[in-house]
Design a protein around this motif. Structure first.
Motif, PDB file in Angstrom:
ATOM      1  N   UNK A  56      10.814  27.658 -27.195  1.00  0.00           N
ATOM      2  CA  UNK A  56      11.848  26.960 -26.442  1.00  0.00           C
ATOM      3  C   UNK A  56      12.821  26.236 -27.357  1.00  0.00           C
ATOM      4  N   UNK A  57      12.327  25.674 -28.449  1.00  0.00           N
ATOM      5  CA  UNK A  57      13.173  24.904 -29.363  1.00  0.00           C
ATOM      6  C   UNK A  57      12.574  24.991 -30.757  1.00  0.00           C
ATOM      7  N   UNK A  58      13.417  24.769 -31.754  1.00  0.00           N
ATOM      8  CA  UNK A  58      13.003  24.839 -33.159  1.00  0.00           C
ATOM      9  C   UNK A  58      13.640  23.695 -33.929  1.00  0.00           C
ATOM     10  N   UNK A  59      12.815  23.020 -34.732  1.00  0.00           N
ATOM     11  CA  UNK A  59      13.323  22.023 -35.675  1.00  0.00           C
ATOM     12  C   UNK A  59      12.790  22.387 -37.052  1.00  0.00           C
ATOM     13  N   UNK A  60      13.695  22.584 -37.991  1.00  0.00           N
ATOM     14  CA  UNK A  60      13.335  22.982 -39.348  1.00  0.00           C
ATOM     15  C   UNK A  60      13.518  21.781 -40.267  1.00  0.00           C
ATOM     16  N   UNK A  61      12.497  21.487 -41.053  1.00  0.00           N
ATOM     17  CA  UNK A  61      12.539  20.360 -41.985  1.00  0.00           C
ATOM     18  C   UNK A  61      11.913  20.792 -43.298  1.00  0.00           C
ATOM     19  N   UNK A  62      12.307  20.123 -44.369  1.00  0.00           N
ATOM     20  CA  UNK A  62      11.696  20.403 -45.666  1.00  0.00           C
ATOM     21  C   UNK A  62      10.499  19.484 -45.873  1.00  0.00           C
ATOM     22  N   UNK A  63       9.596  19.919 -46.726  1.00  0.00           N
ATOM     23  CA  UNK A  63       8.348  19.176 -46.939  1.00  0.00           C
ATOM     24  C   UNK A  63       8.554  17.777 -47.504  1.00  0.00           C
ATOM     25  N   UNK A  64       9.464  17.558 -48.481  1.00  0.00           N
ATOM     26  CA  UNK A  64       9.615  16.190 -49.015  1.00  0.00           C
ATOM     27  C   UNK A  64      10.003  15.158 -47.968  1.00  0.00           C
ATOM     28  N   UNK A  65      10.922  15.497 -47.074  1.00  0.00           N
ATOM     29  CA  UNK A  65      11.338  14.516 -46.069  1.00  0.00           C
ATOM     30  C   UNK A  65      10.201  14.193 -45.105  1.00  0.00           C
ATOM     31  N   UNK A  66       9.391  15.191 -44.747  1.00  0.00           N
ATOM     32  CA  UNK A  66       8.263  14.929 -43.855  1.00  0.00           C
ATOM     33  C   UNK A  66       7.184  14.111 -44.549  1.00  0.00           C
ATOM     34  N   UNK A  67       6.930  14.394 -45.825  1.00  0.00           N
ATOM     35  CA  UNK A  67       5.942  13.604 -46.565  1.00  0.00           C
ATOM     36  C   UNK A  67       6.387  12.149 -46.694  1.00  0.00           C
ATOM     37  N   UNK A  68       7.675  11.941 -46.957  1.00  0.00           N
ATOM     38  CA  UNK A  68       8.202  10.573 -47.040  1.00  0.00           C
ATOM     39  C   UNK A  68       8.084   9.862 -45.699  1.00  0.00           C
ATOM     40  N   UNK A  69       8.414  10.548 -44.618  1.00  0.00           N
ATOM     41  CA  UNK A  69       8.346   9.930 -43.292  1.00  0.00           C
ATOM     42  C   UNK A  69       6.916   9.569 -42.926  1.00  0.00           C
ATOM     43  N   UNK A  70       5.975  10.428 -43.292  1.00  0.00           N
ATOM     44  CA  UNK A  70       4.572  10.149 -42.980  1.00  0.00           C
ATOM     45  C   UNK A  70       4.068   8.931 -43.750  1.00  0.00           C
ATOM     46  N   UNK A  71       4.376   8.865 -45.040  1.00  0.00           N
ATOM     47  CA  UNK A  71       3.916   7.725 -45.834  1.00  0.00           C
ATOM     48  C   UNK A  71       4.573   6.430 -45.376  1.00  0.00           C
ATOM     49  N   UNK A  72       5.858   6.492 -45.004  1.00  0.00           N
ATOM     50  CA  UNK A  72       6.543   5.283 -44.545  1.00  0.00           C
ATOM     51  C   UNK A  72       5.986   4.791 -43.213  1.00  0.00           C
ATOM     52  N   UNK A  73       5.520   5.708 -42.375  1.00  0.00           N
ATOM     53  CA  UNK A  73       5.013   5.306 -41.061  1.00  0.00           C
ATOM     54  C   UNK A  73       3.594   4.758 -41.124  1.00  0.00           C
ATOM     55  N   UNK A  74       2.788   5.226 -42.077  1.00  0.00           N
ATOM     56  CA  UNK A  74       1.391   4.792 -42.105  1.00  0.00           C
ATOM     57  C   UNK A  74       1.152   3.611 -43.033  1.00  0.00           C
ATOM     58  N   UNK A  75       2.155   3.189 -43.775  1.00  0.00           N
ATOM     59  CA  UNK A  75       2.002   2.040 -44.669  1.00  0.00           C
ATOM     60  C   UNK A  75       2.839   0.891 -44.125  1.00  0.00           C
ATOM     61  N   UNK A  76       2.157  -0.125 -43.622  1.00  0.00           N
ATOM     62  CA  UNK A  76       2.864  -1.239 -42.992  1.00  0.00           C
ATOM     63  C   UNK A  76       3.224  -2.332 -43.989  1.00  0.00           C
ATOM     64  N   UNK A  77       2.568  -2.337 -45.136  1.00  0.00           N
ATOM     65  CA  UNK A  77       2.790  -3.433 -46.079  1.00  0.00           C
ATOM     66  C   UNK A  77       3.787  -3.085 -47.170  1.00  0.00           C
TER      67      UNK A  77
END
Length: 465
Positions: A196-217
């Motif tokens: 139905x829909x497609x979103x294409x992303x590169x690995x570095x941006x997703x890795x950065x987003x994941x680390x920024x979301x799981x680290x609160x300090x």
């Protein structure tokens, strides 16, 4: 008039047929209508679907009603495919991105998933000894869309049990992919699988987003900016990311990845012990279980030259025999972990004296278990264990005219604005299978510290943290 032409009624005498003869789907209808009257796959063996009904695959199972708005997350790597669903922390299925042909078969088969959270299968482990391999990706980029379609169909139908026509897809794409490769990927997603829909992303941006979301300090700057080091199957990238966007002009690449390391290990073992040039999956297992990053290469080379119990790096890997076991294994796991005692400040002689007692205890335990002697079906590893990962830090040893990983990171940082330099060095994110070698982050920090200004801090974030 053709003999096979049917007779048409009077009101169909001036009909205009509109035909979109695509490579994946045929869309057909009549002039003046908004939607096609028939949509069917443009290959033999599939039946037509009328009035906009999406084509179904023959092996596709029935899906429950609650799977209508699923977001499928697919990391289509050159070595492994990691697939799951949006909102989940871990992938639901991990399998090699290839087809195999074992020696005992003439057909190309799908490899067994390495990990899966779906229903357990009762299939026995496949014998991969000298198996031929076909991969849809070469050097990180798609070269065989038909093979990739076959692998994805097996993944969606047999492992994830998801209906692509009722789902959306989040897909990772390698950096600097050519437009022709991007178009081939879009055809796979929309024409072959009808997402139905497609979103294409590169690995570095997703890795950065994941680390920024799981680290609160973390600080505000580290949450917005980081340097992602992706050591994948085909190559290694040092990619600065700013506000979830990869700075392509500053990305630096090393043409060295997990595949090249495995090939180098195969050459070393084949030259010194037995011929394993055709044992790709076997040597992958050896690399993952026994290789590590050395913190002091000259010292470890000296230890590797010793004989007997003084050689703390020697370990034995048992090859599969096809009868009692179809997979190789480490003969003595405790012996393979003795290198962990090689810390700074401890002399090799002291470590050897400590290990004499431990090794004798291990030997007694093996005698108690009455393990069969398999000396004719095994090989020993010594300095190969740390010389293979060493190529990431010194590619020149393989004859490559490229900088090592530490220099690659410094060049990527220097390509960015000077105001970003301290923030990038404080947030270096390691991702990719080749960063999982023991002591990888410690060695990288030692290599980076002399190259980074003294007033900058160096902080490396690993996948295990």
């Amino acid at each position: 008039m053709y003999q096979s032409q049917p007779s048409f009624p009077a009101d169909m005498s001036n009909v205009v047929v509109v035909l979109d003869n695509g490579g994946g789907l045929i869309k057909a209808g009549f002039g003046g209508e908004r939607d096609p009257s028939a949509v069917l796959p443009n290959w033999f063996g599939q039946r037509a679907q009328i009035k906009g009904v999406k084509p179904m695959y023959q092996s596709q199972p029935s899906f429950p009603a609650d799977m209508s708005n699923v977001v499928v997350v697919l990391d289509n790597g050159g070595g492994l495919i990691k697939a799951g669903f949006g909102g989940e922390r871990d992938p639901s299925a991990v399998l090699p991105n290839c087809l195999l042909r074992p020696l005992s078969s003439k057909k190309w088969v799908h490899p067994s998933p390495t990990t899966t959270t779906t229903a357990a299968t009762s299939e026995e482990p496949m014998d991969l000894t000298s198996a031929a391999v076909r991969r849809p990706l070469d050097r990180g980029y798609l070269i065989n869309p038909e093979l990739q379609r076959d692998i994805w169909a097996h993944l969606f139908n047999s492992l994830l049990h998801v209906s692509p026509s009722q789902s959306s897809l989040l897909l990772t794409e390698p950096l600097f992919a050519l437009p022709s490769i991007q178009r081939a990927t879009d055809e796979l997603v929309f024409e072959d699988f009808n997402f139905k829909a497609l979103y294409v992303a590169d690995s570095p941006s997703l890795a950065h987003l994941y680390e920024a979301s799981r680290r609160h300090a973390v600080s505000r700057g580290a949450a917005q900016c980081s340097l992602v080091v992706d050591c994948g199957f085909s190559f290694t990238h040092a990619a600065p990311v700013f506000q979830n966007f990869t700075l392509n002009y500053a990305v630096k690449r090393i043409d060295l990845g997990g595949k090249a390391l495995t090939n180098y290990l195969k050459e070393l073992v084949s030259y010194r012990s037995i011929n394993v040039m055709d044992e790709t999956f076997l040597m992958d297992d050896v690399k993952e279980k026994l290789c590590f990053v050395s913190l002091d290469v000259p010292r470890d080379l000296g230890i590797a030259r010793k004989r007997g119990k003084d050689n703390l790096l020697r370990c034995t890997y048992v090859l599969p025999d096809g009868v009692t076991h179809t997979k190789g294994f480490v003969k003595d796991p405790d012996q393979a972990q003795r290198y962990l005692g090689l810390t700074e400040g401890a002399s090799p002689s002291q470590l050897g004296a400590k290990e004499d007692v431990d090794h004798s205890e291990v030997k007694e335990n093996t005698n108690d278990r009455k393990i069969t002697d398999l000396t004719k079906n095994e090989f020993d590893l010594t300095n190969e264990r740390f010389l293979v990962p060493e190529m990431l830090f010194h590619p020149a040893d393989l004859g490559m005219n490229q900088a090592g990983l530490a220099e690659c990171i410094v060049r990527a940082v220097n390509s960015c604005h000077p105001h970003l330099h301290p923030v990038l060095y404080e947030s270096i994110i390691l991702t990719g299978g080749s960063t999982l070698f023991p002591r990888f982050s410690e060695r990288l920090e030692r290599e980076l510290r002399p190259l980074v200004p003294d007033d900058y801090q160096v902080k490396i974030i690993t996948q295990e943290e």
